[in-house]
Design a protein around this motif. Sequence first.
Motif, PDB file in Angstrom:
ATOM      1  N   UNK A   1       0.875  -1.189   0.000  1.00  0.00           N
ATOM      2  CA  UNK A   1       0.000   0.000   0.000  1.00  0.00           C
ATOM      3  C   UNK A   1       0.904   1.228   0.000  1.00  0.00           C
ATOM      4  N   UNK A   2       1.541   1.532  -1.125  1.00  0.00           N
ATOM      5  CA  UNK A   2       2.563   2.586  -1.167  1.00  0.00           C
ATOM      6  C   UNK A   2       2.089   3.894  -0.552  1.00  0.00           C
ATOM      7  N   UNK A   3       2.865   4.372   0.422  1.00  0.00           N
ATOM      8  CA  UNK A   3       2.594   5.666   1.032  1.00  0.00           C
ATOM      9  C   UNK A   3       1.551   5.661   2.122  1.00  0.00           C
ATOM     10  N   UNK A   4       0.874   4.526   2.356  1.00  0.00           N
ATOM     11  CA  UNK A   4      -0.170   4.481   3.375  1.00  0.00           C
ATOM     12  C   UNK A   4      -0.008   3.221   4.232  1.00  0.00           C
ATOM     13  N   UNK A   5      -0.742   3.180   5.355  1.00  0.00           N
ATOM     14  CA  UNK A   5      -0.698   2.022   6.229  1.00  0.00           C
ATOM     15  C   UNK A   5       0.713   1.732   6.698  1.00  0.00           C
ATOM     16  N   UNK A   6       1.121   0.468   6.639  1.00  0.00           N
ATOM     17  CA  UNK A   6       2.451   0.092   7.093  1.00  0.00           C
ATOM     18  C   UNK A   6       3.555   0.591   6.162  1.00  0.00           C
ATOM     19  N   UNK A   7       3.174   1.102   4.977  1.00  0.00           N
ATOM     20  CA  UNK A   7       4.134   1.684   4.034  1.00  0.00           C
ATOM     21  C   UNK A   7       4.216   3.204   4.153  1.00  0.00           C
ATOM     22  N   UNK A   8       3.498   3.793   5.105  1.00  0.00           N
ATOM     23  CA  UNK A   8       3.521   5.245   5.273  1.00  0.00           C
ATOM     24  C   UNK A   8       4.919   5.703   5.700  1.00  0.00           C
ATOM     25  N   UNK A   9       5.373   6.855   5.224  1.00  0.00           N
ATOM     26  CA  UNK A   9       6.711   7.333   5.589  1.00  0.00           C
ATOM     27  C   UNK A   9       6.938   7.431   7.089  1.00  0.00           C
ATOM     28  N   UNK A  10       5.919   7.824   7.849  1.00  0.00           N
ATOM     29  CA  UNK A  10       6.120   7.960   9.291  1.00  0.00           C
ATOM     30  C   UNK A  10       6.228   6.616   9.998  1.00  0.00           C
ATOM     31  N   UNK A  11       5.891   5.525   9.310  1.00  0.00           N
ATOM     32  CA  UNK A  11       6.086   4.176   9.840  1.00  0.00           C
ATOM     33  C   UNK A  11       7.431   3.623   9.389  1.00  0.00           C
ATOM     34  N   UNK A  12       7.752   3.802   8.118  1.00  0.00           N
ATOM     35  CA  UNK A  12       8.958   3.200   7.537  1.00  0.00           C
ATOM     36  C   UNK A  12      10.226   3.936   7.951  1.00  0.00           C
ATOM     37  N   UNK A  13      10.213   5.251   7.898  1.00  0.00           N
ATOM     38  CA  UNK A  13      11.453   6.011   8.071  1.00  0.00           C
ATOM     39  C   UNK A  13      12.105   5.834   9.446  1.00  0.00           C
ATOM     40  N   UNK A  14      11.357   5.845  10.559  1.00  0.00           N
ATOM     41  CA  UNK A  14      12.029   5.610  11.846  1.00  0.00           C
ATOM     42  C   UNK A  14      12.681   4.235  11.930  1.00  0.00           C
ATOM     43  N   UNK A  15      12.032   3.211  11.344  1.00  0.00           N
ATOM     44  CA  UNK A  15      12.614   1.868  11.354  1.00  0.00           C
ATOM     45  C   UNK A  15      13.902   1.825  10.548  1.00  0.00           C
ATOM     46  N   UNK A  16      13.881   2.430   9.377  1.00  0.00           N
ATOM     47  CA  UNK A  16      15.070   2.445   8.518  1.00  0.00           C
ATOM     48  C   UNK A  16      16.214   3.187   9.192  1.00  0.00           C
ATOM     49  N   UNK A  17      15.912   4.325   9.800  1.00  0.00           N
ATOM     50  CA  UNK A  17      16.950   5.119  10.474  1.00  0.00           C
ATOM     51  C   UNK A  17      17.580   4.332  11.612  1.00  0.00           C
ATOM     52  N   UNK A  18      16.763   3.676  12.424  1.00  0.00           N
ATOM     53  CA  UNK A  18      17.283   2.917  13.568  1.00  0.00           C
ATOM     54  C   UNK A  18      18.084   1.703  13.107  1.00  0.00           C
ATOM     55  N   UNK A  19      17.593   0.989  12.101  1.00  0.00           N
ATOM     56  CA  UNK A  19      18.313  -0.183  11.603  1.00  0.00           C
ATOM     57  C   UNK A  19      19.648   0.210  10.983  1.00  0.00           C
ATOM     58  N   UNK A  20      19.693   1.343  10.302  1.00  0.00           N
ATOM     59  CA  UNK A  20      20.958   1.812   9.729  1.00  0.00           C
ATOM     60  C   UNK A  20      21.969   2.094  10.837  1.00  0.00           C
ATOM     61  N   UNK A  21      21.501   2.659  11.944  1.00  0.00           N
ATOM     62  CA  UNK A  21      22.388   2.895  13.085  1.00  0.00           C
ATOM     63  C   UNK A  21      22.920   1.580  13.639  1.00  0.00           C
ATOM     64  N   UNK A  22      22.027   0.598  13.799  1.00  0.00           N
ATOM     65  CA  UNK A  22      22.409  -0.671  14.401  1.00  0.00           C
ATOM     66  C   UNK A  22      23.311  -1.502  13.490  1.00  0.00           C
TER      67      UNK A  22
END
Length: 249
Positions: free
Chosen positions: A17-38
């Motif tokens: 669901x591009x851009x919405x639901x579990x694909x929404x930027x506010x859901x995806x971006x914090x996960x990506x940022x944290x995983x990149x740190x780890x």
Amino acid sequence: MRQDELWGEDTTQRYDTPGTGMFAPDVVEPAVHRLAELADGGRALEFAIGTGRIAVPLARHGVPVTGIELSQPMIAQLRSKTDEATIPVVVGDMATASAPGPFHLVYLVFNTISNLLTQPEQVECFRNAARHLIPGGRFVIELHVPDLRKLPPGQHAVVFTSGPGYLGVDTYDPLHQHLTSHHFHYTEDGQARLARSPHRYIWPAELDLMGQLAGFELESRHADWKGGEFTAESGSHVSVYRLGPVTAT
């Protein structure tokens, strides 16, 4: 129903669901940022990579990502977004399949470890993560907290969400720690479509013991990818395990 049957062509088409639901930027971006740190500058392996909801933006963030995935339709959808050279994928089960490593980080998001329906399979998932990691590497799990407090004695079902055209119901088997999510989708002409997904829920303390059996210790646990405090009222958690002795924070 086997997991490869559950995540078939029809489910895959509804999953993105591009851009919405579990694909929404506010859901995806914090996960990506944290995983990149780890990942700490090293390679990452995603168990049950799916259609690349996290892996694709994480790779764009500069982290080399490999995936393990059981569903061929999911892999086909991922290939519409990026090629094998950018994100290689091994076809197989996340509890047993092997990818060329080693890795600094293995991660498993959005409750997916609960798709393994027995405790031994879930323990093997931890052991498989350990086999892929360098000493001191991290295994990250995002997982819901079982909400059995909503179940009064004698009741085994609860509505977890409702909205226009959709009703979600969870049914519980507390004896075996199983729940099945029932997703009812309604069309304007009154037709309904039902999809089900089975899970084995895991308490945080049980998850920690699984980690210890595989040589991990809990490094941190937060309520979300942004580092919110995990409390007794938290509905989910992001737990970071490290291979070898660590000091929990």
